[in-house]
Design a protein around this motif. Structure first.
Motif, mmCIF file in Angstrom:
data_model
loop_
_atom_site.group_PDB
_atom_site.id
_atom_site.type_symbol
_atom_site.label_atom_id
_atom_site.label_comp_id
_atom_site.label_asym_id
_atom_site.label_seq_id
_atom_site.Cartn_x
_atom_site.Cartn_y
_atom_site.Cartn_z
ATOM 1 N N ALA A 17 3.843 2.997 9.326
ATOM 2 C CA ALA A 17 2.791 2.804 8.328
ATOM 3 C C ALA A 17 3.168 3.486 7.019
ATOM 4 O O ALA A 17 2.943 2.937 5.936
ATOM 5 C CB ALA A 17 1.470 3.345 8.854
ATOM 6 N N PHE A 18 3.745 4.674 7.089
ATOM 7 C CA PHE A 18 4.172 5.384 5.893
ATOM 8 C C PHE A 18 5.236 4.588 5.145
ATOM 9 O O PHE A 18 5.166 4.438 3.917
ATOM 10 C CB PHE A 18 4.713 6.765 6.268
ATOM 11 C CG PHE A 18 5.332 7.489 5.117
ATOM 12 C CD1 PHE A 18 4.544 8.080 4.149
ATOM 13 C CD2 PHE A 18 6.710 7.569 5.002
ATOM 14 C CE1 PHE A 18 5.119 8.749 3.077
ATOM 15 C CE2 PHE A 18 7.299 8.233 3.939
ATOM 16 C CZ PHE A 18 6.495 8.821 2.976
ATOM 17 N N ILE A 19 6.202 4.062 5.846
ATOM 18 C CA ILE A 19 7.261 3.266 5.224
ATOM 19 C C ILE A 19 6.668 2.002 4.603
ATOM 20 O O ILE A 19 7.036 1.619 3.481
ATOM 21 C CB ILE A 19 8.364 2.910 6.252
ATOM 22 C CG1 ILE A 19 9.072 4.182 6.726
ATOM 23 C CG2 ILE A 19 9.359 1.922 5.689
ATOM 24 C CD1 ILE A 19 9.790 4.935 5.632
ATOM 25 N N ALA A 20 5.718 1.362 5.278
ATOM 26 C CA ALA A 20 5.104 0.148 4.754
ATOM 27 C C ALA A 20 4.341 0.431 3.458
ATOM 28 O O ALA A 20 4.461 -0.320 2.477
ATOM 29 C CB ALA A 20 4.177 -0.459 5.799
ATOM 30 N N VAL A 21 3.571 1.511 3.425
ATOM 31 C CA VAL A 21 2.818 1.853 2.220
ATOM 32 C C VAL A 21 3.766 2.227 1.084
ATOM 33 O O VAL A 21 3.549 1.860 -0.074
ATOM 34 C CB VAL A 21 1.820 2.993 2.511
ATOM 35 C CG1 VAL A 21 1.224 3.558 1.241
ATOM 36 C CG2 VAL A 21 0.727 2.499 3.441
ATOM 37 N N THR A 22 4.834 2.942 1.400
ATOM 38 C CA THR A 22 5.815 3.314 0.383
ATOM 39 C C THR A 22 6.491 2.084 -0.206
ATOM 40 O O THR A 22 6.630 1.975 -1.435
ATOM 41 C CB THR A 22 6.869 4.268 0.976
ATOM 42 O OG1 THR A 22 6.207 5.412 1.515
ATOM 43 C CG2 THR A 22 7.866 4.714 -0.074
ATOM 44 N N LEU A 23 6.885 1.151 0.623
ATOM 45 C CA LEU A 23 7.507 -0.081 0.126
ATOM 46 C C LEU A 23 6.524 -0.893 -0.697
ATOM 47 O O LEU A 23 6.896 -1.471 -1.729
ATOM 48 C CB LEU A 23 8.041 -0.910 1.295
ATOM 49 C CG LEU A 23 9.262 -0.331 2.010
ATOM 50 C CD1 LEU A 23 9.602 -1.183 3.228
ATOM 51 C CD2 LEU A 23 10.443 -0.221 1.076
ATOM 52 N N TRP A 24 5.266 -0.940 -0.292
ATOM 53 C CA TRP A 24 4.247 -1.664 -1.040
ATOM 54 C C TRP A 24 4.038 -1.027 -2.415
ATOM 55 O O TRP A 24 3.924 -1.722 -3.416
ATOM 56 C CB TRP A 24 2.946 -1.669 -0.254
ATOM 57 C CG TRP A 24 1.788 -2.194 -1.033
ATOM 58 C CD1 TRP A 24 1.511 -3.491 -1.320
ATOM 59 C CD2 TRP A 24 0.755 -1.414 -1.654
ATOM 60 N NE1 TRP A 24 0.355 -3.573 -2.070
ATOM 61 C CE2 TRP A 24 -0.123 -2.307 -2.291
ATOM 62 C CE3 TRP A 24 0.489 -0.058 -1.720
ATOM 63 C CZ2 TRP A 24 -1.236 -1.876 -2.981
ATOM 64 C CZ3 TRP A 24 -0.619 0.368 -2.408
ATOM 65 C CH2 TRP A 24 -1.467 -0.538 -3.027
#
Length: 59
Positions: A17-24
């Motif tokens: 989830a952290f990686i997804a939010v960072t990429l977004w």
């Protein structure tokens, strides 16, 4: 399934989830939206009446 397995799964899901939010947040498609949001505090001038005329009326 013991508690340590559940903790490991929760850690991996939180990391994903952290990686997804960072990429977004750093995606090029959202850059225009974020720039527009960053400039919102400076757009108040259009909504407010002329500040000088309001000060002159008070005097």
């Amino acid at each position: 399934m013991d508690i340590n397995t559940l903790r490991s799964i929760a850690t991996v899901l939180a990391f994903v989830a952290f990686i997804a939010v960072t990429l977004w947040a750093f995606s090029k498609r959202k850059k225009g939206d974020f720039n527009e949001a960053a400039n919102l505090p400076f757009d108040d001038d259009e909504d407010m009446p002329n500040k000088q005329s309001a000060e002159n009326k008070q005097k």
